[in-house]
Write an enzyme that holds these catalytic residues in place. Sequence first.
Site: not given
Ligand code: DGY
Length: 329
Positions: A238, A267, A286
């Site tokens: 993240r 984002e 992402h």
């Molecule tokens: C998640 O599933 O948390 C991932 O970041 C998605 O790609």
Amino acid sequence: MKPYVYITRKLPEEIIKPLQQKYEVNMWEHEDIPVPKDILLLEAKKADALLTVLSDSIDERILTAGKNLKVVANLAVGFDNIDLKAASRGGIAVCNTPDVLTDTTADLTFGLLMATARRIVEAAEFVKEGKWESWSPLLLAGQDIHHKTIGIVGMGNIGETVAKRATGFDMNILYHNRSRKPEVEQRLGLAYASFDELVKKSDFIVCLTPLTAETKNMFTREVFKKMKKSAIFINASRGPVVDEQALYEALVAGEIVGAGLDVFEKEPINAGHPLLKLTNVVALPHIGSSSIETRVAMMQLCIDNIEAIIAGKEPKTLVNKDWMPLVKA
Ligand code: DGY
């Protein structure tokens, strides 16, 4: 009256068809525009179940508005976008999508590492832009990956699977995690390191830790300064785990060699963001878990969890383990 399910992003028809036979289903009509907060609030007031995505902020306001709300099924393994305490207080089960995305996300993470180390994106653009005039000895020379030290921060399922990929490249593997994993250490030949030691010794620092109050901003300017000058930083967890300004400054000052980023503080990242101007940054939107097979499996898991909760059964992948169902309409 049929239970009401609201889906916050457009999903393929064939995925939601079975749901429509049992429930009243409504879906935000856009694939790439998030549902506005006021609409989400109105929908939450009516819904028995919400199927959400990681960019929806499912805060206390949304959860307390959901008088009939029994489950929030989040299409991600991460759940930092959901107020878990408020959900538990309201008797709302929160479910995520672990396991089904582990290999796919590990593939992307390792791919991002390779792309950054070997300057693959830069090189591909170089060819397409017609800049390739001759073979030359150090043309777009990058960093080796094999036999180097990878330091994985966050040894969950994805961390472990990235470590497995790294064994195929004969890498020396360090990891840092809240708790040690002796079985994984033995099986994959990993060495546990303090965060400080990992940061200092690794050629590749790979961030896979979930975003929590403890991990927020854990990669500061001080941390980047401790890294090797030849280090490459990869983030597939993240964005807010990293102080982005500090990362930018470290890259510009040549304190590290490059960064591969699948996630950002905010984002989508603005195209004018200074980080995107750097040739030694590989930036992705992402897409860690984004293969067709995996995204379909994630959607199906969300649906299975919704069906289970509405039927009064145990969900497959519950996040808030202190959840107790309340009697709701
Ligand atoms: C998640 O599933 O948390 C991932 O970041 C998605 O790609």
